[in-house]
Design a protein around this motif. Sequence first.
Motif, PDB file in Angstrom:
ATOM      1  N   ASP A 108      41.278  70.594  35.013  1.00 57.52           N
ATOM      2  CA  ASP A 108      42.370  71.249  34.282  1.00 57.52           C
ATOM      3  C   ASP A 108      42.516  72.645  34.880  1.00 57.52           C
ATOM      4  O   ASP A 108      42.178  73.669  34.260  1.00 57.52           O
ATOM      5  CB  ASP A 108      42.037  71.301  32.783  1.00 57.52           C
ATOM      6  CG  ASP A 108      43.213  71.800  31.953  1.00 57.52           C
ATOM      7  OD1 ASP A 108      44.230  72.208  32.550  1.00 57.52           O
ATOM      8  OD2 ASP A 108      43.109  71.800  30.717  1.00 57.52           O
ATOM      9  N   THR A 145      39.496  67.572  26.266  1.00 63.46           N
ATOM     10  CA  THR A 145      38.222  68.143  26.710  1.00 63.46           C
ATOM     11  C   THR A 145      37.083  67.689  25.798  1.00 63.46           C
ATOM     12  O   THR A 145      35.993  67.351  26.274  1.00 63.46           O
ATOM     13  CB  THR A 145      38.323  69.682  26.769  1.00 63.46           C
ATOM     14  OG1 THR A 145      39.427  70.017  27.612  1.00 63.46           O
ATOM     15  CG2 THR A 145      37.065  70.308  27.337  1.00 63.46           C
ATOM     16  N   ASP A 175      38.426  65.665  33.470  1.00 65.11           N
ATOM     17  CA  ASP A 175      39.233  66.289  32.413  1.00 65.11           C
ATOM     18  C   ASP A 175      40.469  66.876  33.096  1.00 65.11           C
ATOM     19  O   ASP A 175      40.356  67.758  33.943  1.00 65.11           O
ATOM     20  CB  ASP A 175      38.420  67.395  31.723  1.00 65.11           C
ATOM     21  CG  ASP A 175      39.166  67.996  30.535  1.00 65.11           C
ATOM     22  OD1 ASP A 175      40.101  67.358  30.018  1.00 65.11           O
ATOM     23  OD2 ASP A 175      38.796  69.118  30.115  1.00 65.11           O
TER      24      ASP A 175
HETATM   25 MG   LIG Z   1      41.218  70.845  27.452  1.00 62.02          MG
END
Ligand SMILES: [Mg+2]
Length: 404
Positions: free
Chosen positions: A181, A157, A264
């Motif tokens: 995510d 991240t 991400d």
């Molecule tokens: Mg992360």
Amino acid sequence: MERPTVLLALQGYATPYVDALQVAGFDVLTDPSVVPDLLANRRGVDLAVLDCDIHDASTVYAELHGTTPVPTILVFSDEPPAWAIGSNTQATRDEYALKPLPADALVYRLQALQIRYNRGARVDAGGWDDASGSEAATIGEGHVVSVFAPKGGVGKTTIAVNLSVALREQTRAQVLLLDADVGVGNVTSILDVPYRMGLADLADSTPEEWTDAAFQQAVCVHGASGVNVLTWGNDPAESERIKVDLLLAAVRWARAHYSYVVIDNHPSYDDRTMAMLAISGEIFLVVTPEVGPLRNAAQFLEVAREVGLGDVVKVIVNRSNHGVSMDDIAETLGKPVSAMIVSNGPKAVAAANEGMPMITKFPGDRMSADLHNVARLLTREPTAVQTEKSRPWWATLAARLSSV
Ligand SMILES: [Mg+2]
Ligand SMILES: Nc1ncnc2c1ncn2[C@@H]1O[C@H](COP(=O)(O)OP(=O)(O)OP(=O)(O)O)[C@@H](O)[C@H]1O
């Protein structure tokens, strides 16, 4: 809603593929002899999968590559035949896959191909695009890069956030950071953006309602950098509602509206993550110089190579100034290290706690310079490392095998 049509020219072993593709929303044809008629009548064959070893494979290939070539995944046992390589240099829409190709992998590869060329893909609420020719190729040219590690906590991240901001600073282009995510990650907790809604809020809508306006409404803007952020949501209880289709639709939309889409990802091999990786033009594989994460990264590379994604992976070493040497990492992974990011102790944490990207809070720090270099992997002309990627992947594979 029309479903995209795939021709499976596989002979004899198509059943598991047909089943998996139908579940994933494709219509499947298995008889190559219908191709000339279909194409002559401008009826859709959106994508094709051709086993190069079947009888008449080169004829089917030629039929699929008429005036408007059908993007085709060429499957072969050892090396692609000469007729496939020669033609592919002109019709760059083809891809290669080594046998045996798992059914799931084929589904992801076709979804990726479908998005890349908008074949049968919905481009807006107006239904499926019949996407022929050059117009289709101009839709959705954004560069999609996934930040991934099979191991949690290695800095994905941090890198995704700073990469997005660095891309924006270096190019002034439109950048979207997609937090995929699902259920766990929350980009918005380390990047201070006015969160209003996420993809979870679209999960109950039908695909027809996943319009430009719907996605646009879910985007929040990081004022200081201008980076746009689209997150899965913020309530883990909602995570199961976010399906692969919605994430793929989000990327399809993002690609059409942004120059860079940074994803991400969740640290696992679930369907959603594999789909995100399959549609990415680059996968930044984050490792730290420790035995555990390296072992996991090596296993991931094996999977990636199996499903034909090996060549889009670039290795990014985070906290590179401690532990296993870069040479040993490159040797373990069978890939050069593309970028290194030093560990800077508490500063990264301090920046995150303030909701600021590291490169904004501490621009003169070595870690910030390293993070900018990660972005340069995308913004600079190809370097020696990247040139290697442009070699046909089977040539890279052959070189690696011959050096064992
Ligand atoms: Mg992360
Ligand atoms: N190079 C670095 N130097 C110092 N601290 C770092 C560095 N990279 C990441 N961190 C810190 O390590 C922690 C984990 O980083 P991050 O959240 O980016 O990892 P992640 O891979 O996204 O984790 P998860 O799998 O839980 O989503 C954070 O506190 C972050 O600030």
